[in-house]
Design a protein around this motif. Sequence first.
Motif, PDB file in Angstrom:
ATOM      1  N   PHE A 169      41.465  42.837  30.700  1.00 56.23           N
ATOM      2  CA  PHE A 169      41.914  42.205  31.933  1.00 56.23           C
ATOM      3  C   PHE A 169      43.430  42.102  31.958  1.00 56.23           C
ATOM      4  O   PHE A 169      44.043  41.550  31.054  1.00 56.23           O
ATOM      5  CB  PHE A 169      41.306  40.810  32.073  1.00 56.23           C
ATOM      6  N   THR A 170      44.038  42.644  33.009  1.00 52.54           N
ATOM      7  CA  THR A 170      45.474  42.529  33.214  1.00 52.54           C
ATOM      8  C   THR A 170      45.716  41.394  34.200  1.00 52.54           C
ATOM      9  O   THR A 170      45.188  41.430  35.313  1.00 52.54           O
ATOM     10  CB  THR A 170      46.055  43.838  33.789  1.00 52.54           C
ATOM     11  N   PRO A 171      46.476  40.373  33.820  1.00 54.69           N
ATOM     12  CA  PRO A 171      46.710  39.231  34.713  1.00 54.69           C
ATOM     13  C   PRO A 171      47.198  39.679  36.088  1.00 54.69           C
ATOM     14  O   PRO A 171      47.930  40.666  36.216  1.00 54.69           O
ATOM     15  CB  PRO A 171      47.785  38.428  33.971  1.00 54.69           C
ATOM     16  N   GLN A 172      46.814  38.927  37.102  1.00 50.14           N
ATOM     17  CA  GLN A 172      47.080  39.348  38.477  1.00 50.14           C
ATOM     18  C   GLN A 172      48.560  39.506  38.779  1.00 50.14           C
ATOM     19  O   GLN A 172      48.950  40.422  39.504  1.00 50.14           O
ATOM     20  CB  GLN A 172      46.450  38.365  39.463  1.00 50.14           C
ATOM     21  N   SER A 173      49.400  38.638  38.235  1.00 54.54           N
ATOM     22  CA  SER A 173      50.823  38.749  38.560  1.00 54.54           C
ATOM     23  C   SER A 173      51.413  40.049  38.017  1.00 54.54           C
ATOM     24  O   SER A 173      52.234  40.694  38.678  1.00 54.54           O
ATOM     25  CB  SER A 173      51.599  37.543  38.020  1.00 54.54           C
ATOM     26  N   VAL A 174      50.987  40.451  36.818  1.00 51.83           N
ATOM     27  CA  VAL A 174      51.465  41.717  36.259  1.00 51.83           C
ATOM     28  C   VAL A 174      50.835  42.890  37.010  1.00 51.83           C
ATOM     29  O   VAL A 174      51.501  43.902  37.283  1.00 51.83           O
ATOM     30  CB  VAL A 174      51.143  41.802  34.753  1.00 51.83           C
ATOM     31  N   SER A 175      49.561  42.759  37.370  1.00 52.15           N
ATOM     32  CA  SER A 175      48.883  43.816  38.131  1.00 52.15           C
ATOM     33  C   SER A 175      49.592  44.073  39.455  1.00 52.15           C
ATOM     34  O   SER A 175      49.736  45.221  39.891  1.00 52.15           O
ATOM     35  CB  SER A 175      47.427  43.426  38.402  1.00 52.15           C
ATOM     36  N   TYR A 223      35.292  36.161  41.629  1.00 54.34           N
ATOM     37  CA  TYR A 223      34.965  37.050  40.512  1.00 54.34           C
ATOM     38  C   TYR A 223      36.185  37.258  39.621  1.00 54.34           C
ATOM     39  O   TYR A 223      36.105  37.169  38.391  1.00 54.34           O
ATOM     40  CB  TYR A 223      34.473  38.385  41.069  1.00 54.34           C
ATOM     41  N   GLU A 224      37.340  37.513  40.250  1.00 54.05           N
ATOM     42  CA  GLU A 224      38.571  37.679  39.485  1.00 54.05           C
ATOM     43  C   GLU A 224      38.922  36.399  38.731  1.00 54.05           C
ATOM     44  O   GLU A 224      39.384  36.442  37.593  1.00 54.05           O
ATOM     45  CB  GLU A 224      39.724  38.062  40.427  1.00 54.05           C
ATOM     46  N   PHE A 225      38.707  35.266  39.378  1.00 50.74           N
ATOM     47  CA  PHE A 225      38.982  33.975  38.739  1.00 50.74           C
ATOM     48  C   PHE A 225      38.124  33.808  37.482  1.00 50.74           C
ATOM     49  O   PHE A 225      38.619  33.396  36.431  1.00 50.74           O
ATOM     50  CB  PHE A 225      38.712  32.845  39.731  1.00 50.74           C
ATOM     51  N   LEU A 226      36.841  34.112  37.597  1.00 49.54           N
ATOM     52  CA  LEU A 226      35.948  33.982  36.453  1.00 49.54           C
ATOM     53  C   LEU A 226      36.349  34.925  35.328  1.00 49.54           C
ATOM     54  O   LEU A 226      36.402  34.542  34.157  1.00 49.54           O
ATOM     55  CB  LEU A 226      34.499  34.267  36.880  1.00 49.54           C
ATOM     56  N   ILE A 227      36.626  36.168  35.673  1.00 52.54           N
ATOM     57  CA  ILE A 227      37.012  37.151  34.652  1.00 52.54           C
ATOM     58  C   ILE A 227      38.280  36.695  33.935  1.00 52.54           C
ATOM     59  O   ILE A 227      38.373  36.742  32.710  1.00 52.54           O
ATOM     60  CB  ILE A 227      37.222  38.542  35.277  1.00 52.54           C
ATOM     61  N   SER A 228      39.267  36.235  34.703  1.00 49.95           N
ATOM     62  CA  SER A 228      40.532  35.836  34.085  1.00 49.95           C
ATOM     63  C   SER A 228      40.337  34.622  33.178  1.00 49.95           C
ATOM     64  O   SER A 228      40.948  34.538  32.110  1.00 49.95           O
ATOM     65  CB  SER A 228      41.579  35.529  35.162  1.00 49.95           C
ATOM     66  N   ASN A 229      39.484  33.693  33.582  1.00 51.32           N
ATOM     67  CA  ASN A 229      39.234  32.515  32.744  1.00 51.32           C
ATOM     68  C   ASN A 229      38.459  32.870  31.488  1.00 51.32           C
ATOM     69  O   ASN A 229      38.748  32.355  30.406  1.00 51.32           O
ATOM     70  CB  ASN A 229      38.487  31.443  33.542  1.00 51.32           C
ATOM     71  N   TYR A 230      37.484  33.758  31.610  1.00 56.19           N
ATOM     72  CA  TYR A 230      36.767  34.203  30.414  1.00 56.19           C
ATOM     73  C   TYR A 230      37.717  34.943  29.480  1.00 56.19           C
ATOM     74  O   TYR A 230      37.677  34.771  28.260  1.00 56.19           O
ATOM     75  CB  TYR A 230      35.586  35.098  30.801  1.00 56.19           C
ATOM     76  N   ALA A 231      38.591  35.774  30.063  1.00 59.62           N
ATOM     77  CA  ALA A 231      39.546  36.513  29.240  1.00 59.62           C
ATOM     78  C   ALA A 231      40.511  35.567  28.533  1.00 59.62           C
ATOM     79  O   ALA A 231      40.813  35.727  27.354  1.00 59.62           O
ATOM     80  CB  ALA A 231      40.323  37.505  30.108  1.00 59.62           C
ATOM     81  N   ALA A 232      40.976  34.566  29.267  1.00 56.96           N
ATOM     82  CA  ALA A 232      41.942  33.621  28.693  1.00 56.96           C
ATOM     83  C   ALA A 232      41.333  32.814  27.560  1.00 56.96           C
ATOM     84  O   ALA A 232      42.010  32.447  26.612  1.00 56.96           O
ATOM     85  CB  ALA A 232      42.450  32.682  29.784  1.00 56.96           C
ATOM     86  N   ASN A 233      40.034  32.547  27.651  1.00 59.02           N
ATOM     87  CA  ASN A 233      39.371  31.721  26.641  1.00 59.02           C
ATOM     88  C   ASN A 233      38.716  32.536  25.537  1.00 59.02           C
ATOM     89  O   ASN A 233      38.119  31.976  24.621  1.00 59.02           O
ATOM     90  CB  ASN A 233      38.328  30.825  27.309  1.00 59.02           C
ATOM     91  N   ALA A 234      38.818  33.865  25.632  1.00 57.61           N
ATOM     92  CA  ALA A 234      38.159  34.719  24.642  1.00 57.61           C
ATOM     93  C   ALA A 234      39.139  35.351  23.672  1.00 57.61           C
ATOM     94  O   ALA A 234      38.752  36.130  22.826  1.00 57.61           O
ATOM     95  CB  ALA A 234      37.368  35.820  25.349  1.00 57.61           C
TER      96      ALA A 234
END
Length: 513
Positions: free
Chosen positions: A198-204, A179-190
């Motif tokens: 969405f806050t990237p996981q490394s910063v989170s 789920y996190e993977f999908l959200i991050s990819n949608y965020a990156a492409n939007a």
Amino acid sequence: MTSTQQRAQLQSQIWQIANAVRGSVDGWDFKQYVLGTLFYRFISENFAAYIEGGDESVNYAKLSDVVITDDIKDDAIKTKGYFIYPSQLFANIAANANDNPNLNTDLAAIFSAIESSANGYPSEPDIKGLFADFDTTSNRLGNTVVDKNMRLAAVLKGVAGLSFGDFEDNQIDLFGDAYEFLISNYAANAGKSGGEFFTPQSVSKLIAQLAMHKQDKVNKIYDPAAGSGSLLLQAKKHFDEHIIEDGFFGQEINHTTYNLARMNMFLHNVNYDKFNMALGNTLIDPHFGDDKPFDAIVSNPPYSVKWIGSDDPTLINDDRFAPAGVLAPKSKADFAFVLHALSYLSSKGRAAIVCFPGIFYRGGAELKIRKYLIDNNYVETVISLAPNLFFGTSIAVNILVLSKHKTENTTQFVDASKLFKSQTNTNILTDEHIAQMMQTFDSKTDDAYFSKSVAHDAIAKNDYNLSVSAYVEAEDTREVIDITQLNTELKTTVAKIDKLRSDIDTIVAEIEA
């Protein structure tokens, strides 16, 4: 195949399904269907596993709905927060999806039934509207019912074909990661629209560690601009569950993102009684006033958004803003979020907030708020991060760490702008980068070109400027040039040129003669 390779393969399959099925539909618009289907499968299998209770002789999916008694249903809703009949399970709907001419309306009825099963129970506010954005009648799916059903069936079949393994063993973690993977990819492409929630996981991960540093336990953790809940869930992922005693709290203004956050909680196996997500504008309609204070606060609020500010004369008397004696500018609400977080923070806790760098040096109301924060010794650390860490913006943001239990009247400044690893679209922080920042944050030691603790009076004399660059000297990486040696080399070169010119003149004179 290692677990890391399995996870990578699974994520690749999910993204391929998401892109293949959506066809001409914009990925950002289509995300609800992929994310919603993944969620539907998760809660179906989670619920079936609960009913079966580890008894291999029981297969809930094959039971008839009529054998379900009211007592079974009542007990399940009190525990899980919702109820799903066997006929409504994802596995059964997906198995017959291609042959069901009423697929879109059947799904709509199932989603409505799952949500309404919680009516009258404590879980009702956590379940209500979860599937609101999974609109099975939307024209985005196609112009005809046949088209809609074809695309819905493709999504269901695609998600059904993903192998998550045995549910109780590792499926929960894999579902949450997917789920996190999908959200991050949608965020990156939007672009910006995706990056806002969405806050990237490394910063989170860094923010969660800062907020919970050296706390044996926290009463609860809170995010006033929760987005998809990724910041809150990093705290769960990286700390033992017993450390967070009373759960996860967050508020989100966007209805779709609010639903994503609630789904995200369930998908990370946070039960309904362990999270409380509210919908609304944190600055003018704050929730959880009766639940404060919070021992840990994490947040990545929107940068420099407009708010009502001084146009509402009551806000200057609000308990959150009154102590500073001034409101954040109407055109830049950044410090309104900071003051809100501070007012919700306990005397033993920390707040770690992502901030736009401009608020740390501009004048006017923002200078007065900085003065209030410094004079009352609330600012523990300001960390300057590398650029391009976030989706939708290349800005090098800062992390502001607030504390109400500081013993030294100093503020730490950390220049971490050189700590990053380049990726295709954005930079990331590695575990080593985070460890280096956390070690410096913990020790409060001065390190040339990296960190420095500055006394209150020095900051006051500098107009309460909180920019890291105002206190941590940037390393001069230019090549050091020896002027004496350079002059000697120049003299030698000039002499050679003069000699060459003389030789040429001699040759030319001989030719002309």
